[in-house]
Scaffold this motif. Structure first.
Motif: not given
Length: 213
Positions: A31-33, A28, A35-36
């Protein structure tokens, strides 16, 4: 003793769950990195596109050099004397207002200019315009006095007919040389032409239909 040997280890499943949760959390976080980073790239691309758009608009508006316009705004006669169809000639004095319209984002400095007046291609008058300047996106206006004279009309047989009709057509021509100083950083030579037509009504001694191209 046999029962104790077959009892499940209390911490074995706990460690398995913790590893799975840690793996999911790491996934997760990745994935967040991701997306950023994607958002960051999108913002950078949008910023670059915006800047290119601003530069393009700036180049076609502010930085575009336009040709100034040299025109006759108005004119009237203070005196006029016309001959007869049998002895065609004319003379008179014209008070005119000239203008230099500068649509650039920088001043236009123009040089000394001579304006010639004609009747059917024959010179009938001349006026001198001194060097000056027109400011940013402004119109420079000034007045001149022009003496018109055509004493010998042998080369213009049309004059007798025009005097009989009461309308004499006059044209003015000039080429004004100058330089546009765009926002004090860019300078470019720019010339403009005057090409105007007007009509003198002999009966009322008025000038009408001033048209400049």
């Amino acid at each position: 003793m046999a029962e104790k040997e077959h009892q499940p280890l209390p911490y074995a499943n706990g460690h398995g769950q913790s590893d799975a949760e840690a793996g999911a959390a790491a996934h997760d976080a990745g994935e967040q990195r991701k997306k950023k980073r994607t958002k960051c790239f999108i913002y950078i691309a949008l910023f670059v596109i915006l800047q290119l758009g601003v530069i393009a608009i700036f180049s076609v508006t502010v930085m575009k050099i336009r040709t100034p316009k040299f025109r006759i705004r108005s004119a009237h006669l203070t005196s006029f004397h016309a001959g007869t169809p049998a002895s065609p000639s004319f003379s008179g004095t014209v008070n005119a207002e000239f203008s230099v319209k500068n649509a650039n984002f920088g001043r236009y400095k123009y040089k000394n200019t001579t304006v010639d007046f004609f009747y059917k291609g024959t010179p009938v008058g001349q006026v001198f315009v001194r060097d000056s300047r027109a400011g940013w996106r402004s119109t420079k206006k000034f007045k001149v006095v022009v003496d018109l004279n055509l004493a010998n009309a042998q080369g213009n047989p049309q004059l007798a007919s025009d005097l009989n009709a009461g309308v004499v057509q006059i044209t003015s021509q000039a080429r004004m040389a100058g330089r546009v100083e765009l926002i004090f950083v860019m300078k470019k030579n720019k010339s403009t032409d005057m090409n105007c037509n007007m009509e003198i009504v002999t009966a009322t001694q008025q000038i009408r239909n001033i048209v400049c191209k």
